[in-house]
Design a protein around this motif. Structure first.
Motif, PDB file in Angstrom:
ATOM      1  N   LEU A 239       0.823  -1.208   0.000  1.00  0.00           N
ATOM      2  CA  LEU A 239       0.000   0.000   0.000  1.00  0.00           C
ATOM      3  C   LEU A 239       0.859   1.260   0.000  1.00  0.00           C
ATOM      4  O   LEU A 239       0.557   2.230  -0.703  1.00  0.00           O
ATOM      5  N   ASN A 240       1.946   1.242   0.760  1.00  0.00           N
ATOM      6  CA  ASN A 240       2.845   2.403   0.772  1.00  0.00           C
ATOM      7  C   ASN A 240       3.422   2.664  -0.613  1.00  0.00           C
ATOM      8  O   ASN A 240       3.561   3.817  -1.031  1.00  0.00           O
ATOM      9  N   LYS A 241       3.760   1.605  -1.322  1.00  0.00           N
ATOM     10  CA  LYS A 241       4.290   1.760  -2.685  1.00  0.00           C
ATOM     11  C   LYS A 241       3.215   2.296  -3.619  1.00  0.00           C
ATOM     12  O   LYS A 241       3.478   3.175  -4.456  1.00  0.00           O
ATOM     13  N   ALA A 242       2.007   1.772  -3.501  1.00  0.00           N
ATOM     14  CA  ALA A 242       0.918   2.232  -4.372  1.00  0.00           C
ATOM     15  C   ALA A 242       0.551   3.681  -4.069  1.00  0.00           C
ATOM     16  O   ALA A 242       0.314   4.476  -4.986  1.00  0.00           O
ATOM     17  N   LYS A 243       0.545   4.044  -2.796  1.00  0.00           N
ATOM     18  CA  LYS A 243       0.179   5.408  -2.409  1.00  0.00           C
ATOM     19  C   LYS A 243       1.237   6.420  -2.832  1.00  0.00           C
ATOM     20  O   LYS A 243       0.935   7.608  -2.967  1.00  0.00           O
ATOM     21  N   ALA A 244       2.484   5.971  -3.025  1.00  0.00           N
ATOM     22  CA  ALA A 244       3.518   6.879  -3.522  1.00  0.00           C
ATOM     23  C   ALA A 244       3.164   7.377  -4.917  1.00  0.00           C
ATOM     24  O   ALA A 244       3.551   8.479  -5.319  1.00  0.00           O
TER      25      ALA A 244
ATOM     26  N   PRO B  37      -1.828   8.812  -3.909  1.00  0.00           N
ATOM     27  CA  PRO B  37      -2.055   8.879  -2.463  1.00  0.00           C
ATOM     28  C   PRO B  37      -3.469   8.524  -2.024  1.00  0.00           C
ATOM     29  O   PRO B  37      -3.689   8.165  -0.867  1.00  0.00           O
ATOM     30  N   GLU B  38      -4.424   8.613  -2.942  1.00  0.00           N
ATOM     31  CA  GLU B  38      -5.810   8.342  -2.559  1.00  0.00           C
ATOM     32  C   GLU B  38      -6.143   6.856  -2.480  1.00  0.00           C
ATOM     33  O   GLU B  38      -7.219   6.471  -2.001  1.00  0.00           O
ATOM     34  N   ILE B  39      -5.244   5.979  -2.925  1.00  0.00           N
ATOM     35  CA  ILE B  39      -5.474   4.535  -2.811  1.00  0.00           C
ATOM     36  C   ILE B  39      -5.490   4.148  -1.335  1.00  0.00           C
ATOM     37  O   ILE B  39      -4.620   4.552  -0.567  1.00  0.00           O
ATOM     38  N   ASP B  40      -6.497   3.363  -0.937  1.00  0.00           N
ATOM     39  CA  ASP B  40      -6.618   3.034   0.483  1.00  0.00           C
ATOM     40  C   ASP B  40      -6.671   1.545   0.786  1.00  0.00           C
ATOM     41  O   ASP B  40      -6.838   1.150   1.941  1.00  0.00           O
TER      42      ASP B  40
ATOM     43  N   ILE C  13       7.534   9.945 -11.743  1.00  0.00           N
ATOM     44  CA  ILE C  13       7.353  11.034 -10.791  1.00  0.00           C
ATOM     45  C   ILE C  13       7.519  10.547  -9.363  1.00  0.00           C
ATOM     46  O   ILE C  13       7.838  11.336  -8.460  1.00  0.00           O
ATOM     47  N   SER C  14       7.367   9.254  -9.129  1.00  0.00           N
ATOM     48  CA  SER C  14       7.586   8.729  -7.781  1.00  0.00           C
ATOM     49  C   SER C  14       9.054   8.842  -7.367  1.00  0.00           C
ATOM     50  O   SER C  14       9.379   8.729  -6.177  1.00  0.00           O
ATOM     51  N   ASP C  15       9.945   9.068  -8.335  1.00  0.00           N
ATOM     52  CA  ASP C  15      11.361   9.274  -8.024  1.00  0.00           C
ATOM     53  C   ASP C  15      11.628  10.691  -7.531  1.00  0.00           C
ATOM     54  O   ASP C  15      12.769  11.032  -7.212  1.00  0.00           O
ATOM     55  N   TYR C  16      10.574  11.521  -7.471  1.00  0.00           N
ATOM     56  CA  TYR C  16      10.705  12.910  -7.027  1.00  0.00           C
ATOM     57  C   TYR C  16       9.764  13.151  -5.834  1.00  0.00           C
ATOM     58  O   TYR C  16       8.774  13.889  -5.934  1.00  0.00           O
TER      59      TYR C  16
END
Length: 245
Positions: free
Chosen positions: A22-27, A30-33, A99-102
């Motif tokens: 979940l932490n990876k997906a939310k990166a 962010p709205e994924i729960d 964009i997750s790399d930023y």
């Protein structure tokens, strides 16, 4: 059959792995729960043969994955794909991975396609509403406040100027909390967003007094809301920013 204690241990492992995925997906979104996992808790056991001749059961990741990290990565990937599918988005947008790399970027991006014939500002409006809903997870529009002006493409990519009105490049390079991003990073992001160049882009700049999302930026740093239509790809990019110290 597994004992209640065994199932308890397996459930705890499953929950741990779900948190990591979940932490990876939310990166990325962010709205994924919640996590998409097709494996029931019973799959979190493995049978092992112990020399000289006895089987024993251990709590472990499901069969078929090289490592726990690989399994977590697969769950995160499936979760994001499912989210985008349900939201009507793309399942193969490499931009979201880039964009997750930023992580210190304060700009929120959303790639949007509409199932309608393109109609200039009306389509931009529909794409903005759809993109803002994904970015914020909710949308409280103050009716009558949402206004737009078309701006030249070169204005979208104008140089950063801390002393002028907030623009796209300034928001990327100079957020309230400093980052170490460069103009080369900015160009890399936009090459991924607009792979066919910028000649066929149509850009609208929107007011920022129509959603609570922009309240932080209105304190002092600034707020930004843009919709960009790429005629070559027939898709929109929604760009929003609002931050405070």
């Amino acid at each position: 059959m597994y004992s209640e204690q065994d199932l308890k241990y397996a459930s705890e492992l499953r929950e741990e792995i779900h948190r990591e995925a979940l932490n990876k997906a939310k990166a990325l979104h962010p709205e994924i729960d919640s996590v998409v996992d097709s494996h029931p808790v019973e799959d979190y056991f493995q049978e092992h043969w112990d020399y000289p001749g006895q089987w024993y059961t251990v709590v472990a990741i499901p069969y078929g994955y090289k490592s726990r990290a690989a399994f977590v990565e697969e769950l995160a990937k499936n979760t994001v794909e499912n989210y985008l599918k349900n939201m009507g988005g793309e399942t193969n947008e490499s931009f979201y991975e880039l964009i997750s790399d930023y992580p210190d970027c304060v700009i929120d991006f959303c790639i949007v396609r509409l199932d309608e014939k393109y109609n200039s500002v009306e389509s931009h409006f529909n794409a903005l509403i759809k993109g803002a809903q994904r970015i914020t997870g909710q949308l409280n529009v103050k009716e009558g406040n949402l206004k737009a002006n078309r701006i030249p493409t070169e204005t979208l990519f104008a140089p950063a100027d801390r002393n002028a009105e907030l623009n796209y490049r300034t928001a990327f390079l100079y957020p309230p909390h400093e980052n170490n991003y460069t103009n080369e990073d900015f160009e890399k992001i936009n090459k991924a967003l607009f792979p066919n160049g910028t000649d066929c882009l149509e850009v609208f700049k929107w007011s920022t007094d129509w959603s609570d999302y922009f309240d932080d930026g209105h304190e002092w740093w600034g707020a930004l809301c843009l919709s960009v239509y790429d005629k070559t790809l027939e898709r929109f990019v929604i760009i929003m920013a609002s931050a405070t110290d």
